[in-house]
Design an enzyme around this catalytic site. Structure first.
Site, short mmCIF file in Angstrom:
data_model
loop_
_atom_site.label_atom_id
_atom_site.label_comp_id
_atom_site.label_asym_id
_atom_site.label_seq_id
_atom_site.Cartn_x
_atom_site.Cartn_y
_atom_site.Cartn_z
N LEU A 1 -35.43 -72.14 -61.26
CA LEU A 1 -35.70 -70.72 -61.03
C LEU A 1 -36.51 -70.46 -59.76
O LEU A 1 -37.61 -70.97 -59.60
CB LEU A 1 -36.45 -70.13 -62.24
CG LEU A 1 -36.76 -68.63 -62.13
CD1 LEU A 1 -35.50 -67.81 -62.11
CD2 LEU A 1 -37.68 -68.18 -63.26
N ASP A 2 -35.97 -69.61 -58.90
CA ASP A 2 -36.65 -69.18 -57.67
C ASP A 2 -37.06 -70.35 -56.78
O ASP A 2 -38.01 -70.24 -55.99
CB ASP A 2 -37.89 -68.33 -58.02
CG ASP A 2 -37.52 -67.02 -58.70
OD1 ASP A 2 -36.39 -66.55 -58.50
OD2 ASP A 2 -38.34 -66.48 -59.46
#
EC number: 3.5.1.10
Lengths: 293, 293, 293, 293
Positions: free
Chosen positions: D236-237
């Site tokens: 994530l990210d």
């Protein structure tokens, strides 16, 4: 009446409610004060009110002690006991002690700014855990104190910090500036110097806390590098932020290039933070700051 | 009392002297006003004082007309006849008319911002000297008026401007935004719309006044290009500046590249300027502005 | 083979046509060169091609003279007689002479950068038309020469410039840096030092040419102030621009505030321009530059 | 021969060694190619070499297939089997599918840029997990597909993603742009769309990963907010960053103010990232990018 530049500077934080500005400005009007700068902030989240006011000293016929005494009554009567405030005279010189290690860029910059009158402070001493910056410091006519920090010796490090503390406290400084000091202050020093110890961290916090932030930035592949000036607290690199800035990088730049480019960002960010602190433009509330720059 | 966001906004400029802040904030306290934003500026050069104050409407039990009436007495009694001030209600919708030509970027941006509630205004009409942007405009549900400007025909141009003026004035707008209109307003329109007509010029003024500023910038070899949002006056590109910004370019960029990159700068600068104008954040004094952003 | 950092740097400008990159890179491959940096620019307007290539010196078994000799044949055979090129060795120290007046910020910054190894040059001398910066200069171990410029005496000024010229030329410097020198070079010096004399002007040129640019900026009410580093030509403040940058200001700032804030912009812009010049990253063509930063 | 703007664009990454530039530029010269843009990067850490070259299509007499075939032999013979490269024709239209939720700013901006020819792509479809942006999308003549994501129902979410995947894959797009999509792609989609799925995260990563980054920024008291455009990966990210930018904030700004100001940063950062991706300016290597902007 020509302005001689001398001002009384009032800073205040208190729980917000109607009538505060009227109370403060009414008080200033009553003593004949000519306001040259006024800034306000109502923090909707915390419900606090903050202000900074600069008043021409020559417009007031009272001594600063008398002004303080009278304003204390305004606070008692109208602003409440939680209020935090101070009143300072810009003609009273402030004092900043610098802690350094081996990197010269922030030190040179701060010494040069003081010398050309950009920072309202005198620097009575620079303390280094290495001798690398002694010659640079004394060149500007400032005493340099060498306090060696023995690597890997906790007892020796504690003794060194005790020596640093004694030295610093002997000047009772308004600011203790960690100008790339590279040593983590122990919790008792963070507490003793709370609100006065200012650090420059070479990343855009909260990214890249801790050691070698430019190498961390290189590994992550970010497109901007930054620096953060903050008050020192016992929580590493997590104190209230005073100022931050960034610069653009690209894939061509090695960590060494970032270190070089980053110096300019660190230098500017630290000097702005230190100036605002010395000019009573920074109000701390919780873990955040209000900066009336 | 939850904040419904409705505010009374007071803006004022007057000759500076001691006691002004006390007079204004005393007045606001007297009517029970809860100040949510307050900004001040003492201009040392002109000797003028400027302020903008936002007061929660629900903290005041008077109508805005009553507040205006009472404040007029404060001005008469304490601030002097030269004072310029206004009091507005943020719940009273403002109106902006847009003048466009063929370039769509500023138009799209402003229409989209109004649609998503970022700009406190409605747009009753867009007027274009070409039909290129008609479809884009009507797509957002806004009427488009085509007023052709005959090239090289001074009489025709005067008639066209008369038509534009009649259209614009029929809406009595708070802002007339020249969103890359590319026509120079005649002096009578500049005067009629003084303080309401806002232009975006695609250079960092005062550099590159007049036509084809990106080509001028390319020829000069500057390393940054910019845009300027300003009030329109009869003196071309010399009106009071509201906002400016720049972007970095390098030798690789052709004028066409600058035109493309410049669109983003123009768009942002114009939208900021228009928003600040509509929020009563811009006070004009002489050929300069005070912007309480 | 660890990189010792020593490089041969080739810079070249020539009329553009197909095959140039192949000719140059083929030549470098033939001598075994390991390219560590390569930048190209095809200028569509002028029809010229520019390149800068850095080759690890230890990857080439020839001396720099031999490389030059061989490359000259490539130029003759394939690139044409209009070509302008040079080949330098990064281990050959360059020389920069600084001209100063009373303002210390650019001088301190450049001296500190040279001392910490950021600028690939030695500074054999600083020349001032006042004595104000003598102590600062000698503190860094650099000789200071005072050449007074008699005010309002054209003959005296010409003599002073002749003295400056003789001093400067005695070092045959790679860069003559006007670090806020505040004197306009006469045309003959501009010509003699063409491509080597670098000035910092304290505005975002072409805005605010000439004297007191911050006061001009204040009067115009711009929202950004800037600085420009450029080669000196006989046309005042109109030489090829190397670097520019800006900083945001607002209505609160007096000209004195701009002067202070502007120092940081000037310092950074000049230091970048001087570094790029010394690293052979700036190619001049007409009144513009190609900067391979 | 006037330039019709059509180019062949070669991008390549391979282990670095001497002679690569000569091999590539020699090849281009052999086919008569006129290079209009050339960029190189030698990554000292990874030991890889990267390049992007734009060649005027009308200067080459071969078809793009023939050029590809010949260049494949150069790669085989001289650059090695690890090389990753592609050759594209700028006249072959690319395709981008947009995934959206409720926030309109990035969507409007991308649709408007495509409409005015700034992005070299057509948009065959916009897919939303809510209907909020349907009218905006169809207004620009683009089909909108509504795929509802049932809250708190993992099975329903998986089915929704399967539907999104089928829709997206039916267009075989060059870019899948998550224009504030607000849903986390499952790992299999991250893999299927690796190097094509582009997200905009509303913080300066790696700060403030995950939900409500502006609120996180407000709580931390940072002085700049930012946005990050990156390739989507299962982490994530944390995918390779294409572009980032920041804007200055101060103590006055609430999270709502940051959300508004942040929109402009997100919009610009995403549009730059998408354009560079579509123009083959972004080369991914490991978890980092080389961006020849």
């Amino acid at each position: 009446m020509p302005d001689d530049g001398r001002s009384f500077v009032l800073t205040l934080g208190c729980p917000d409610r109607t009538g505060i500005v009227a109370a403060i400005s009414g008080f200033i009007a009553d003593i004949g004060g000519w306001i040259t700068e006024a800034a306000y902030h109502s923090d909707q989240t915390s419900g606090w009110f903050f202000t900074r006011q600069a008043v021409r000293a020559d417009s007031v016929e009272l001594s600063i002690e008398e002004v303080r005494e009278r304003f204390a009554r305004v606070v008692d009567d109208q602003l409440g006991p939680e209020s935090e405030w101070q009143l300072s005279d810009t003609s009273a010189p402030k004092t900043a002690v610098l802690l350094v290690s081996k990197d010269s860029h922030c030190l040179t910059d701060l010494l040069a700014r003081v010398e050309r009158g950009e920072l309202p402070a005198r620097i009575p001493a620079v303390i280094g855990n290495h001798r690398d910056l002694e010659s640079l410091t004394t060149r500007f006519g400032i005493p340099f104190h060498h306090v060696p920090f023995p690597a890997g010796d906790p007892g020796g490090k504690a003794a060194a910090f005790a020596q640093v503390r004694a030295l610093v406290d002997s000047y009772n400084p308004d600011a203790i500036v960690l100008a790339r000091f590279m040593q983590i202050l122990p919790a008792d020093l963070c507490e003793a110097w709370a609100g006065r110890a200012i650090n420059i961290h070479h990343s855009f916090l909260p990214s890249f806390i801790g050691a070698r932030p430019y190498h961390q930035a290189f590994d992550r592949g970010v497109k901007l590098i930054g620096a953060t000036c903050h008050y020192v607290t016992a929580d590493l690199d997590a104190g209230p932020i005073i100022e931050q800035d960034v610069g653009r990088i690209n894939h061509d730049q090695t960590p060494a290039d970032m270190v070089r480019q980053g110096r300019d960002i660190e230098t500017l960010v630290l000097s702005r933070g230190v100036r605002w602190h010395l000019e009573d433009r920074v109000l701390v509330h919780g873990r955040k700051t209000v900066v009336f720059a």
